[in-house]
Design a protein around this motif. Structure first.
Motif, PDB file in Angstrom:
ATOM      1  N   ASN A  71     -11.516  72.319  10.636  1.00 16.81           N
ATOM      2  CA  ASN A  71     -10.970  73.678  10.705  1.00 16.81           C
ATOM      3  C   ASN A  71      -9.981  73.901   9.563  1.00 16.81           C
ATOM      4  OD1 ASN A  71     -12.228  74.896  13.042  1.00 16.81           O
ATOM      5  ND2 ASN A  71     -11.168  73.360  14.243  1.00 16.81           N
ATOM      6  N   GLU A  72     -10.349  73.455   8.383  1.00 15.77           N
ATOM      7  CA  GLU A  72      -9.503  73.622   7.201  1.00 15.77           C
ATOM      8  C   GLU A  72      -9.549  75.070   6.736  1.00 15.77           C
ATOM      9  OE1 GLU A  72      -7.225  73.039   3.694  1.00 15.77           O
ATOM     10  OE2 GLU A  72      -7.369  72.005   5.605  1.00 15.77           O
ATOM     11  N   THR A  73      -8.394  75.662   6.557  1.00 17.38           N
ATOM     12  CA  THR A  73      -8.339  77.046   6.087  1.00 17.38           C
ATOM     13  C   THR A  73      -6.965  77.319   5.504  1.00 17.38           C
ATOM     14  OG1 THR A  73      -8.767  79.346   6.728  1.00 17.38           O
ATOM     15  CG2 THR A  73      -7.545  77.990   8.300  1.00 17.38           C
ATOM     16  N   LEU A  74      -6.855  78.414   4.778  1.00 18.76           N
ATOM     17  CA  LEU A  74      -5.573  78.854   4.243  1.00 18.76           C
ATOM     18  C   LEU A  74      -5.676  80.337   3.908  1.00 18.76           C
ATOM     19  CD1 LEU A  74      -5.210  77.780   0.551  1.00 18.76           C
ATOM     20  CD2 LEU A  74      -7.143  77.016   1.871  1.00 18.76           C
ATOM     21  N   CYS A 110     -14.106  81.607  11.588  1.00 21.22           N
ATOM     22  CA  CYS A 110     -12.789  82.050  11.109  1.00 21.22           C
ATOM     23  C   CYS A 110     -11.679  81.039  11.330  1.00 21.22           C
ATOM     24  CB  CYS A 110     -12.419  83.367  11.777  1.00 21.22           C
ATOM     25  SG  CYS A 110     -12.033  83.224  13.547  1.00 21.22           S
ATOM     26  N   SER A 111     -11.975  79.927  12.003  1.00 20.64           N
ATOM     27  CA  SER A 111     -10.986  78.880  12.252  1.00 20.64           C
ATOM     28  C   SER A 111      -9.747  79.461  12.932  1.00 20.64           C
ATOM     29  CB  SER A 111     -10.644  78.169  10.944  1.00 20.64           C
ATOM     30  OG  SER A 111      -9.823  77.038  11.180  1.00 20.64           O
ATOM     31  N   THR A 112      -8.559  79.159  12.420  1.00 19.17           N
ATOM     32  CA  THR A 112      -7.322  79.585  13.087  1.00 19.17           C
ATOM     33  C   THR A 112      -6.841  80.962  12.621  1.00 19.17           C
ATOM     34  OG1 THR A 112      -6.160  78.165  11.495  1.00 19.17           O
ATOM     35  CG2 THR A 112      -6.490  77.290  13.696  1.00 19.17           C
ATOM     36  N   GLY A 113      -7.699  81.715  11.959  1.00 15.01           N
ATOM     37  CA  GLY A 113      -7.425  83.129  11.737  1.00 15.01           C
ATOM     38  C   GLY A 113      -6.979  83.553  10.354  1.00 15.01           C
ATOM     39  N   GLN A 114      -6.726  82.588   9.471  1.00 14.29           N
ATOM     40  CA  GLN A 114      -6.192  82.994   8.169  1.00 14.29           C
ATOM     41  C   GLN A 114      -7.156  83.882   7.391  1.00 14.29           C
ATOM     42  OE1 GLN A 114      -5.578  80.104   9.663  1.00 14.29           O
ATOM     43  NE2 GLN A 114      -3.873  78.976   8.758  1.00 14.29           N
ATOM     44  N   GLU A 115      -8.466  83.648   7.499  1.00 12.80           N
ATOM     45  CA  GLU A 115      -9.408  84.473   6.736  1.00 12.80           C
ATOM     46  C   GLU A 115      -9.454  85.916   7.232  1.00 12.80           C
ATOM     47  OE1 GLU A 115     -13.335  83.224   4.857  1.00 12.80           O
ATOM     48  OE2 GLU A 115     -14.035  84.252   6.662  1.00 12.80           O
ATOM     49  N   PRO A 116      -9.707  86.179   8.512  1.00 10.30           N
ATOM     50  CA  PRO A 116      -9.738  87.592   8.923  1.00 10.30           C
ATOM     51  C   PRO A 116      -8.388  88.284   8.765  1.00 10.30           C
ATOM     52  CG  PRO A 116      -9.881  86.140  10.831  1.00 10.30           C
ATOM     53  CD  PRO A 116     -10.078  85.287   9.628  1.00 10.30           C
ATOM     54  N   TYR A 117      -7.297  87.557   8.971  1.00 11.66           N
ATOM     55  CA  TYR A 117      -5.991  88.188   8.784  1.00 11.66           C
ATOM     56  C   TYR A 117      -5.695  88.435   7.303  1.00 11.66           C
ATOM     57  CZ  TYR A 117      -4.885  87.315  13.729  1.00 11.66           C
ATOM     58  OH  TYR A 117      -4.871  87.309  15.107  1.00 11.66           O
ATOM     59  N   SER A 118      -6.176  87.581   6.415  1.00 13.49           N
ATOM     60  CA  SER A 118      -6.047  87.846   4.974  1.00 13.49           C
ATOM     61  C   SER A 118      -6.791  89.126   4.613  1.00 13.49           C
ATOM     62  CB  SER A 118      -6.609  86.682   4.153  1.00 13.49           C
ATOM     63  OG  SER A 118      -5.838  85.507   4.299  1.00 13.49           O
ATOM     64  N   ARG A 149      -5.564  79.756  18.839  1.00 12.94           N
ATOM     65  CA  ARG A 149      -4.496  79.754  17.840  1.00 12.94           C
ATOM     66  C   ARG A 149      -4.548  81.019  16.999  1.00 12.94           C
ATOM     67  NH1 ARG A 149      -2.494  76.264  13.767  1.00 12.94           N
ATOM     68  NH2 ARG A 149      -0.885  77.830  14.086  1.00 12.94           N
ATOM     69  N   ALA A 150      -5.740  81.446  16.650  1.00 19.43           N
ATOM     70  CA  ALA A 150      -5.874  82.664  15.852  1.00 19.43           C
ATOM     71  C   ALA A 150      -5.335  83.876  16.618  1.00 19.43           C
ATOM     72  CB  ALA A 150      -7.340  82.882  15.468  1.00 19.43           C
ATOM     73  N   ARG A 151      -5.625  83.946  17.903  1.00 22.66           N
ATOM     74  CA  ARG A 151      -5.131  85.068  18.701  1.00 22.66           C
ATOM     75  C   ARG A 151      -3.601  85.083  18.758  1.00 22.66           C
ATOM     76  NH1 ARG A 151      -9.611  84.150  23.346  1.00 22.66           N
ATOM     77  NH2 ARG A 151     -11.230  85.545  22.532  1.00 22.66           N
ATOM     78  N   GLU A 152      -3.021  83.930  18.773  1.00 22.77           N
ATOM     79  CA  GLU A 152      -1.557  83.852  18.800  1.00 22.77           C
ATOM     80  C   GLU A 152      -0.952  84.362  17.498  1.00 22.77           C
ATOM     81  OE1 GLU A 152       1.883  80.563  19.994  1.00 22.77           O
ATOM     82  OE2 GLU A 152      -0.092  79.897  19.310  1.00 22.77           O
ATOM     83  N   GLN A 161       2.931  78.933   3.716  1.00 21.31           N
ATOM     84  CA  GLN A 161       3.103  78.647   2.288  1.00 21.31           C
ATOM     85  C   GLN A 161       1.773  78.386   1.591  1.00 21.31           C
ATOM     86  OE1 GLN A 161       5.872  75.362   2.559  1.00 21.31           O
ATOM     87  NE2 GLN A 161       7.629  76.674   2.154  1.00 21.31           N
ATOM     88  N   ARG A 162       0.719  78.204   2.352  1.00 17.39           N
ATOM     89  CA  ARG A 162      -0.592  77.918   1.771  1.00 17.39           C
ATOM     90  C   ARG A 162      -1.334  79.223   1.506  1.00 17.39           C
ATOM     91  NH1 ARG A 162      -4.134  73.859   4.719  1.00 17.39           N
ATOM     92  NH2 ARG A 162      -4.835  73.379   2.598  1.00 17.39           N
ATOM     93  N   GLY A 163      -1.046  79.839   0.371  1.00 13.40           N
ATOM     94  CA  GLY A 163      -1.797  81.012  -0.075  1.00 13.40           C
ATOM     95  C   GLY A 163      -1.094  82.337   0.084  1.00 13.40           C
ATOM     96  N   LEU A 164       0.010  82.400   0.814  1.00 13.63           N
ATOM     97  CA  LEU A 164       0.724  83.660   0.997  1.00 13.63           C
ATOM     98  C   LEU A 164       1.872  83.770   0.008  1.00 13.63           C
ATOM     99  CD1 LEU A 164       1.274  84.398   4.803  1.00 13.63           C
ATOM    100  CD2 LEU A 164       0.005  85.788   3.159  1.00 13.63           C
TER     101      LEU A 164
END
Length: 268
Positions: A71-74, A110-118, A149-152, A161-164
Motif C-alpha cells: 500500500n505504498e503511496t504519497l 487508492c490505498s490510504t487515500g493520498q491519490e484521490p485526495y491529491s 484509513r483513507a476515510r479518516e 511531507q511526502r509530496g505535499l
C-alpha cells in the motif's frame, strides 16, 4: 515455512487480489505474516496456511492479503500524471461535458487515500475553469484497512511531507494532535469504498480513471480482465492513467494510447 504452506498462501492471495507472487518472494511472505500470527491466534505460519487451506474464511483471506500487498503511496505521486490531468484530461472533459457540467473520476487501488485526495486538491484549486461545475471522486481499494484509513483522512507529519508543499498543507489541512487532517470540504468530495478489481460492482460511468502501479502485479489474462472492466465503466472517449511501467498495448483493444503522453490512454 514449508513449500506446500507457501504455495497455499500464494494461491489465496492470487485468487483474492490477482497478484501473482513469485516463489523468490517467499522470504517476504514469511516476514510479513509473522506479526499477524498473535492477532489470529495461530502459532506458526505453517498452521496459518493449514487453516486457510481447510476453511473458507473470507476475513482470514482478507487479513493475509492485506499483510502481503503493498500500500505504498504519497501525495501527487510521480507528478506527471497530475500534470496530464490538469493540462490534457480536464480541458478535454470540460469541452465534451459542457452540457452536463459534471465530472466524475475514479481512483482505483487508492490505498490510504493520498491519490484521490491529491486529485481533489487539484480540482479544488482549479477555481476559474471549474466554476459552476460539479465534480466527484470515487476511491476504491481491496484493503479494508487502507480504506478505513483513507476515510479518516488523518496523516502523520511524515506522510504529509511526502509530496505535499507547505502551502498546500496549510491551505487544505488542519492540525489534529500530532497529525494533520484533510479539511471537511475535500473529504466530502471523495467517496471511499472497498472494491476488488477482479470482481467489480456496478460503478460509473466515469470521465477518467487512475489505475496506477496495479497491473504490474498481474499476469496477462488478469490485466486484460481488469482493463476491460475499467473500460466498461468509462464514458465513451474517457481517459485512463496508468503507471510508467504499465501499458494496454498487446493486452486489450479497449484503449488507444495518447500519441504524445506516455501513460495516458483513451477508451476506444
Amino acid at each position: 515455512m514449508t513449500a506446500a504452506a507457501l504455495a497455499t498462501i500464494r494461491d489465496v492471495v492470487q485468487r483474492r487480489s490477482g497478484i501473482a507472487m513469485a516463489a523468490d518472494k517467499d522470504y517476504l511472505v514469511a516476514a510479513r505474516l509473522e506479526p499477524l500470527l498473535p492477532q489470529l491466534g495461530v502459532a506458526t505460519t505453517v498452521a496459518l496456511a493449514d487453516r486457510i487451506g481447510r476453511q473458507n474464511d473470507a476475513r482470514l483471506a482478507m487479513l493475509v492479503t492485506d499483510a502481503l500487498t503493498t500500500n505504498e503511496t504519497l501525495w501527487f505521486r510521480d507528478g506527471r500524471p497530475f500534470d496530464l490531468l490538469r493540462d490534457v484530461v480536464v480541458p478535454d472533459i470540460l469541452e465534451r461535458r459542457a452540457a452536463e457540467r459534471e465530472l466524475r473520476f475514479w481512483s482505483a487501488a487508492c490505498s490510504t487515500g493520498q491519490e484521490p485526495y491529491s486529485l481533489a486538491i487539484l480540482l479544488a484549486e482549479d477555481t476559474a475553469r471549474l466554476a459552476g461545475w460539479r465534480w466527484r471522486i470515487l476511491g476504491t481499494d481491496l484493503s479494508a484497512t487502507a480504506v478505513a484509513r483513507a476515510r479518516e483522512a488523518r496523516y502523520s507529519q511524515f506522510e504529509v511531507q511526502r509530496g505535499l508543499s507547505a502551502h498546500r498543507l496549510i491551505k487544505h489541512f488542519s492540525k489534529d494532535g500530532e497529525a494533520w487532517r484533510l479539511k471537511e470540504a475535500l473529504r466530502a468530495a471523495v467517496e471511499l469504498r472497498e472494491a476488488n478489481l477482479l470482481s467489480l460492482p456496478p460503478l460509473g460511468p466515469f470521465d477518467a480513471v487512475m489505475c496506477r502501479n496495479v497491473l504490474i502485479y498481474f499476469d496477462v489474462p488478469t490485466k486484460r480482465a481488469v482493463l476491460d472492466a475499467v473500460a466498461a465503466r468509462l464514458r465513451p472517449g474517457g481517459w485512463l492513467l496508468l503507471g510508467a511501467a504499465e501499458t494496454t498495448l498487446g493486452i486489450t483493444s479497449a484503449f488507444t494510447p495518447h500519441p504524445e503522453h506516455r501513460g495516458l490512454y483513451r477508451r476506444a
